[in-house]
Design a protein around this motif. Structure first.
Motif, PDB file in Angstrom:
ATOM      1  N   THR A  83      29.844   3.268  70.019  1.00  0.00           N
ATOM      2  CA  THR A  83      29.060   3.501  71.230  1.00  0.00           C
ATOM      3  C   THR A  83      28.371   4.864  71.161  1.00  0.00           C
ATOM      4  OG1 THR A  83      30.747   2.258  72.420  1.00  0.00           O
ATOM      5  CG2 THR A  83      29.247   3.610  73.762  1.00  0.00           C
ATOM      6  N   ASP A 141      32.190   9.170  70.146  1.00  0.00           N
ATOM      7  CA  ASP A 141      33.615   9.482  70.330  1.00  0.00           C
ATOM      8  C   ASP A 141      34.439   8.490  69.527  1.00  0.00           C
ATOM      9  OD1 ASP A 141      32.753  11.398  72.076  1.00  0.00           O
ATOM     10  OD2 ASP A 141      33.633  10.491  73.874  1.00  0.00           O
ATOM     11  N   GLY A 183      45.010   3.802  59.597  1.00  0.00           N
ATOM     12  CA  GLY A 183      44.229   2.894  58.757  1.00  0.00           C
ATOM     13  C   GLY A 183      42.775   2.891  59.162  1.00  0.00           C
ATOM     14  N   VAL A 204      38.510   2.969  57.497  1.00  0.00           N
ATOM     15  CA  VAL A 204      37.536   3.893  56.909  1.00  0.00           C
ATOM     16  C   VAL A 204      36.919   4.796  57.982  1.00  0.00           C
ATOM     17  CG1 VAL A 204      35.271   3.944  55.777  1.00  0.00           C
ATOM     18  CG2 VAL A 204      36.965   2.259  55.100  1.00  0.00           C
ATOM     19  N   SER A 213      37.945   5.584  61.091  1.00  0.00           N
ATOM     20  CA  SER A 213      38.871   6.521  61.715  1.00  0.00           C
ATOM     21  C   SER A 213      39.223   7.664  60.758  1.00  0.00           C
ATOM     22  CB  SER A 213      40.135   5.768  62.146  1.00  0.00           C
ATOM     23  OG  SER A 213      41.080   6.670  62.629  1.00  0.00           O
ATOM     24  N   THR A 218      38.960   2.377  72.911  1.00  0.00           N
ATOM     25  CA  THR A 218      37.659   2.233  72.244  1.00  0.00           C
ATOM     26  C   THR A 218      36.532   2.024  73.263  1.00  0.00           C
ATOM     27  OG1 THR A 218      37.996  -0.155  71.927  1.00  0.00           O
ATOM     28  CG2 THR A 218      38.623   1.291  70.100  1.00  0.00           C
ATOM     29  N   ARG A 273      40.038  -5.489  66.181  1.00  0.00           N
ATOM     30  CA  ARG A 273      40.972  -6.607  66.080  1.00  0.00           C
ATOM     31  C   ARG A 273      42.330  -6.116  65.601  1.00  0.00           C
ATOM     32  NH1 ARG A 273      40.396 -11.700  66.363  1.00  0.00           N
ATOM     33  NH2 ARG A 273      38.125 -11.653  66.285  1.00  0.00           N
ATOM     34  N   LEU A 274      43.351  -6.399  66.377  1.00  0.00           N
ATOM     35  CA  LEU A 274      44.719  -6.110  65.935  1.00  0.00           C
ATOM     36  C   LEU A 274      45.023  -7.002  64.728  1.00  0.00           C
ATOM     37  CD1 LEU A 274      47.362  -4.577  66.707  1.00  0.00           C
ATOM     38  CD2 LEU A 274      48.014  -6.621  67.992  1.00  0.00           C
ATOM     39  N   ALA A 324      43.560  -6.833  61.709  1.00  0.00           N
ATOM     40  CA  ALA A 324      42.254  -7.252  61.167  1.00  0.00           C
ATOM     41  C   ALA A 324      42.374  -7.761  59.737  1.00  0.00           C
ATOM     42  CB  ALA A 324      41.272  -6.078  61.233  1.00  0.00           C
TER      43      ALA A 324
HETATM   44  C1  LIG Z   1      30.017  -2.637  70.367  1.00  0.00           C
HETATM   45  C2  LIG Z   1      31.194  -1.799  69.899  1.00  0.00           C
HETATM   46  C3  LIG Z   1      31.316  -0.484  70.289  1.00  0.00           C
HETATM   47  C4  LIG Z   1      32.400   0.292  69.846  1.00  0.00           C
HETATM   48  N1  LIG Z   1      32.504   1.611  70.253  1.00  0.00           N
HETATM   49  C5  LIG Z   1      33.523   2.369  69.820  1.00  0.00           C
HETATM   50  C6  LIG Z   1      33.612   3.758  70.168  1.00  0.00           C
HETATM   51  O1  LIG Z   1      32.725   4.313  70.827  1.00  0.00           O
HETATM   52  N2  LIG Z   1      34.703   4.454  69.722  1.00  0.00           N
HETATM   53  C7  LIG Z   1      35.676   3.861  68.946  1.00  0.00           C
HETATM   54  O2  LIG Z   1      36.619   4.552  68.573  1.00  0.00           O
HETATM   55  N3  LIG Z   1      35.610   2.564  68.589  1.00  0.00           N
HETATM   56  C8  LIG Z   1      34.545   1.821  68.994  1.00  0.00           C
HETATM   57  N4  LIG Z   1      34.463   0.505  68.614  1.00  0.00           N
HETATM   58  C9  LIG Z   1      35.573  -0.055  67.829  1.00  0.00           C
HETATM   59  C10 LIG Z   1      35.484   0.256  66.341  1.00  0.00           C
HETATM   60  O3  LIG Z   1      34.278  -0.284  65.798  1.00  0.00           O
HETATM   61  C11 LIG Z   1      36.723  -0.402  65.656  1.00  0.00           C
HETATM   62  O4  LIG Z   1      37.900   0.180  66.131  1.00  0.00           O
HETATM   63  C12 LIG Z   1      36.680  -0.385  64.146  1.00  0.00           C
HETATM   64  O5  LIG Z   1      37.496  -1.446  63.696  1.00  0.00           O
HETATM   65  C13 LIG Z   1      37.192   0.904  63.518  1.00  0.00           C
HETATM   66  O6  LIG Z   1      36.983   0.813  62.139  1.00  0.00           O
HETATM   67  P1  LIG Z   1      38.021   1.412  61.077  1.00  0.00           P
HETATM   68  O7  LIG Z   1      37.285   1.434  59.775  1.00  0.00           O
HETATM   69  O8  LIG Z   1      38.562   2.716  61.580  1.00  0.00           O
HETATM   70  O9  LIG Z   1      39.199   0.382  61.052  1.00  0.00           O
HETATM   71  P2  LIG Z   1      39.202  -1.100  60.383  1.00  0.00           P
HETATM   72  O10 LIG Z   1      38.978  -1.018  58.924  1.00  0.00           O
HETATM   73  O11 LIG Z   1      38.277  -1.967  61.157  1.00  0.00           O
HETATM   74  O12 LIG Z   1      40.693  -1.562  60.639  1.00  0.00           O
HETATM   75  C14 LIG Z   1      41.771  -0.997  59.901  1.00  0.00           C
HETATM   76  C15 LIG Z   1      43.069  -1.246  60.655  1.00  0.00           C
HETATM   77  O13 LIG Z   1      43.014  -0.495  61.881  1.00  0.00           O
HETATM   78  C16 LIG Z   1      43.211  -1.360  62.984  1.00  0.00           C
HETATM   79  N5  LIG Z   1      42.339  -0.841  64.068  1.00  0.00           N
HETATM   80  C17 LIG Z   1      41.000  -0.874  64.115  1.00  0.00           C
HETATM   81  N6  LIG Z   1      40.574  -0.248  65.233  1.00  0.00           N
HETATM   82  C18 LIG Z   1      41.670   0.169  65.876  1.00  0.00           C
HETATM   83  C19 LIG Z   1      41.887   0.870  67.107  1.00  0.00           C
HETATM   84  N7  LIG Z   1      40.881   1.292  67.871  1.00  0.00           N
HETATM   85  N8  LIG Z   1      43.145   1.134  67.472  1.00  0.00           N
HETATM   86  C20 LIG Z   1      44.200   0.741  66.710  1.00  0.00           C
HETATM   87  N9  LIG Z   1      44.062   0.073  65.535  1.00  0.00           N
HETATM   88  C21 LIG Z   1      42.801  -0.207  65.130  1.00  0.00           C
HETATM   89  C22 LIG Z   1      42.857  -2.763  62.519  1.00  0.00           C
HETATM   90  O14 LIG Z   1      43.611  -3.753  63.188  1.00  0.00           O
HETATM   91  C23 LIG Z   1      43.268  -2.712  61.063  1.00  0.00           C
HETATM   92  O15 LIG Z   1      44.632  -3.003  60.937  1.00  0.00           O
HETATM   93  C24 LIG Z   1      33.376  -0.277  69.016  1.00  0.00           C
HETATM   94  C25 LIG Z   1      33.227  -1.611  68.591  1.00  0.00           C
HETATM   95  C26 LIG Z   1      32.157  -2.363  69.018  1.00  0.00           C
HETATM   96  C27 LIG Z   1      32.017  -3.794  68.543  1.00  0.00           C
END
Ligand SMILES: Cc1cc2nc3c(=O)[nH]c(=O)nc-3n(C[C@H](O)[C@H](O)[C@H](O)COP(=O)(O)OP(=O)(O)OC[C@H]3O[C@@H](n4cnc5c(N)ncnc54)[C@H](O)[C@@H]3O)c2cc1C
Length: 267
Positions: A54, A68, A74, A76, A78, A116, A221-222, A224
């Motif tokens: 966002t 934010d 876990g 990429v 984060s 999120t 997605r929990l 994922a």
């Molecule tokens: C329209 C939209 C807007 C979004 N805006 C924001 C935003 O402003 N800020 C923000 O932080 N996120 C936001 N998100 C969510 C963010 O895109 C996801 O959390 C994303 O999966 C993070 O990617 P990753 O590479 O860190 O983890 P991934 O590679 O996707 O996942 C790795 C592991 O982490 C877990 N995981 C992923 N996200 C979370 C979480 N939030 N909490 C706990 N476990 C998690 C998964 O289940 C998986 O096991 C938004 C998503 C959408 C669709």
């Protein structure tokens, strides 16, 4: 799709588990917004991995946007957000789009989300017109994750505490088990995707709400990795059905069809 190159200008800890990253660069002057408070962009991380985030604040004159990031185990995105320092470069792409669209005369709006969704909720609350009624419920890890927002609206904010693994169930309870205020309002829900999927079905099929009364958006997605593994196993069955569903013009009928396709294969 146009790509915008930007550099990290500064970072700040909004809360212990939320890091604000200010991106800046000349190209962001032309990065026009949708005007919706939950508008998001695609951030391209090293290795061409993309994730949606966002746009928490936009300032074209300063050629800046804020994002934010929730810091979780876990992932990429984060990991990048937790470690990045000013000067690092990143690409964003995608025309900013959102789904939050209460009718202008709606008597109340409910905003429900997990951590999120806080950037979108923060923007929506800050952009409320004077006196506009909003009921906000946010699921965060612990009381240190609460935030405050300046607003002209008439806003009640409630904080519910749950670890990320339980956030979806908390969202289901908040969205579906509570009495609504009087009159035809609007509910926006964003957060864990299995929960938002269930909530959309309840809103539409159990409560009979019309599509103008709600929007639900899956943000993450929990489990994922498990979902992705299963998806790869059944892609040959699922993909042609999803392609056929693309022809459905009504959004809610389309979401119903997609839910059914996934449910048939345990996704
Ligand atoms: C329209 C939209 C807007 C979004 N805006 C924001 C935003 O402003 N800020 C923000 O932080 N996120 C936001 N998100 C969510 C963010 O895109 C996801 O959390 C994303 O999966 C993070 O990617 P990753 O590479 O860190 O983890 P991934 O590679 O996707 O996942 C790795 C592991 O982490 C877990 N995981 C992923 N996200 C979370 C979480 N939030 N909490 C706990 N476990 C998690 C998964 O289940 C998986 O096991 C938004 C998503 C959408 C669709």
């Amino acid at each position: 799709m146009t790509a915008y190159r930007a550099a990290v200008r500064r970072t700040v800890a909004v809360t212990p588990l939320m890091r604000r990253i200010t991106l800046g660069g000349e190209s962001l002057r032309d990065y026009s917004g949708s005007g919706l408070p939950d508008e998001s962009c695609r951030v391209v991380f090293p290795g061409e991995i993309t994730r949606n985030y966002t746009i928490r604040r936009r300032d074209p004159a300063a050629e800046e946007i804020d994002i934010d990031f929730v810091l979780h185990d876990g992932g990429v995105a984060s990991a990048w957000a937790a470690a990045v320092e000013p000067g690092a470069e990143i690409t964003i792409s995608g025309a900013p789009a959102g789904k939050y669209h209460p009718a202008p005369d709606v008597p109340w709006r409910r905003l429900i989300g997990d951590a999120t969704a806080l950037p979108a909720i923060g923007r929506a609350v800050e952009e409320l017109p004077a006196g506009a009624r909003a009921l906000v419920v946010v699921v965060v890890d612990n009381p240190n994750e609460r935030q405050t927002f300046d607003t002209q609206g008439d806003v009640d904010i409630e904080w519910v505490y749950a670890r990320s693994g339980d956030a979806g169930d908390a969202l289901r309870r908040i969205a579906c088990d509570r009495d609504l205020p009087e009159g035809p309002g609007y509910t926006w829900v964003a957060g864990e995707a299995a929960a938002t999927r269930d909530i959309r079905r309840r809103f539409r099929h159990t409560f009979g709400l019309t599509a103008d009364r709600y929007d639900t958006v899956g943000y993450w997605r929990l489990g994922a990795e498990r979902w992705e593994r299963r998806y790869q196993e059944v892609a040959g069955i699922v993909d042609p059905k999803l392609a056929a569903a693309d022809a459905i013009e009504d959004d809610e009928q389309y979401f119903d069809a997609v839910d059914d396709i996934y449910a048939e294969v345990g996704l």
